[in-house]
Scaffold this active site. Structure first.
Site, PDB file in Angstrom:
ATOM      1  N   ARG A  21       0.891  -1.300  -0.021  1.00  0.00           N
ATOM      2  CA  ARG A  21      -0.066   0.033  -0.088  1.00  0.00           C
ATOM      3  C   ARG A  21       0.930   1.258  -0.050  1.00  0.00           C
ATOM      4  NH1 ARG A  21      -2.504  -0.229   6.131  1.00  0.00           N
ATOM      5  NH2 ARG A  21      -0.645  -1.058   7.304  1.00  0.00           N
ATOM      6  N   VAL A  70      10.564  -5.783   8.523  1.00  0.00           N
ATOM      7  CA  VAL A  70      11.860  -5.109   8.513  1.00  0.00           C
ATOM      8  C   VAL A  70      12.317  -4.788   9.752  1.00  0.00           C
ATOM      9  CG1 VAL A  70      11.467  -4.457   6.153  1.00  0.00           C
ATOM     10  CG2 VAL A  70      10.883  -2.755   8.038  1.00  0.00           C
ATOM     11  N   ASN A 102      11.764   0.779   1.332  1.00  0.00           N
ATOM     12  CA  ASN A 102      10.369   1.817   1.464  1.00  0.00           C
ATOM     13  C   ASN A 102       9.775   1.513   2.757  1.00  0.00           C
ATOM     14  OD1 ASN A 102       7.901   3.447   0.565  1.00  0.00           O
ATOM     15  ND2 ASN A 102       7.294   1.121   0.838  1.00  0.00           N
ATOM     16  N   SER A 152      12.728  11.524   4.278  1.00  0.00           N
ATOM     17  CA  SER A 152      11.986  12.337   4.550  1.00  0.00           C
ATOM     18  C   SER A 152      12.151  13.661   4.341  1.00  0.00           C
ATOM     19  CB  SER A 152      11.168  12.243   5.864  1.00  0.00           C
ATOM     20  OG  SER A 152      10.179  13.042   6.190  1.00  0.00           O
ATOM     21  N   TYR A 165      11.798  10.099  14.560  1.00  0.00           N
ATOM     22  CA  TYR A 165      11.508   9.648  13.319  1.00  0.00           C
ATOM     23  C   TYR A 165      12.608  10.268  12.175  1.00  0.00           C
ATOM     24  CZ  TYR A 165       9.391   9.135   8.773  1.00  0.00           C
ATOM     25  OH  TYR A 165       9.100   8.952   7.209  1.00  0.00           O
ATOM     26  N   ALA A 167      15.067  11.616  13.098  1.00  0.00           N
ATOM     27  CA  ALA A 167      16.684  11.326  13.377  1.00  0.00           C
ATOM     28  C   ALA A 167      17.126   9.967  12.709  1.00  0.00           C
ATOM     29  CB  ALA A 167      16.780  11.327  14.670  1.00  0.00           C
TER      30      ALA A 167
END
Length: 260
Positions: A21, A70, A102, A152, A165, A167
């Protein structure tokens, strides 16, 4: 011109983690449209993953879905073995060409309120996972292949609540450069794609479903709207095209111009 159009060459094969998704699904479909076969991974959404496989097959490409978490590196050797078997069975090949790291989760907590458990989960999924999964799959990645790591926009601009997140994603961007350096001898290019805010179910779907958040982001974006999955998947697919083979060790932000 598709990536598989050169004479007497097999189609390229991409492995997309978290492909059931969101951006992973969009990337898998964008690659298929460019003539690439796809192996996608899923953690728990097998039905959704198989639906993506079916869509890829309607585009005339071969595809398979394999389970992978993962966040648990102890499972990577078994996954590598399953991937090796799938490559042999479906493609009669020993190697794949493109690795797209991803898979991920969203998290929102101010630094003062972030728990060790939250931090550790983000570390396992977003930094330790790509590090050791890439390591485990290097013997199966073809010389001259490519790796794309997802980062990001939050590594460039700071929004309260995303410190832990971001970091991890900053770590991914540094890892990308080191991978590019160390794998250069094998002709493997490694880059980072850094999406801005995208309308998906990531992080609970806040960007998509919260009108106030959506309007705020649109107002801070040069192109005047929030991103869509279709703004990202084709960027990754295009980066993997032969025309872009000389791009290496770069961070490419696809955000429509956020916070300029």
């Amino acid at each position: 011109m598709s990536m598989s159009s050169s004479s007497n060459t097999s189609p390229k094969i991409a492995l997309v983690t978290g492909g059931s998704r969101g951006l992973g699904r969009n990337t898998a479909l964008a690659l298929a449209r460019r003539g690439v076969d796809v192996i996608l991974t899923y953690r728990s959404q097998r039905a959704e993953a198989e639906q993506v496989v079916a869509e890829i097959r309607t585009l005339g490409r071969r595809a398979k879905a394999l389970p992978l978490d993962v966040g648990h590196s102890s499972g990577f050797p078994a996954f590598a073995a399953a991937l090796r078997a799938q490559l042999a069975e479906t493609w009669q090949r020993e190697r794949f060409d493109f690795l797209i790291n991803n898979a991920g989760i969203g998290a929102h907590a101010l630094l003062a309120e972030t728990s060790e458990a939250q931090f550790d989960e983000l570390m396992r999924i977003h930094l330790k996972g790509p590090f050791f999964l890439t390591q485990a799959l290097l013997p199966l990645l073809a010389d001259g292949g490519r790796i794309v790591n997802l980062s990001s926009g939050l590594t460039r601009f700071a929004l309260p609540g995303y410190g832990a997140y971001a970091a991890m994603k900053g770590g991914v961007e540094v890892l990308t450069r080191y991978l590019a350096k160390e794998l250069g001898g094998r002709g493997i290019a490694v880059n980072t794609v850094a999406p801005g805010a995208i309308e998906t179910d990531f992080g609970g779907g806040t960007v998509r479903d919260n009108a106030q958040v959506n309007a705020f982001i649109a107002g801070q974006t040069a192109l005047g709207r929030v991103g869509l999955p279709d703004d990202i998947g084709p960027v990754i697919a295009a980066l993997l095209a032969e025309d872009n083979r000389w791009i290496n060790a770069q961070r490419i932000e696809a955000s429509g111009g956020m916070f300029l």
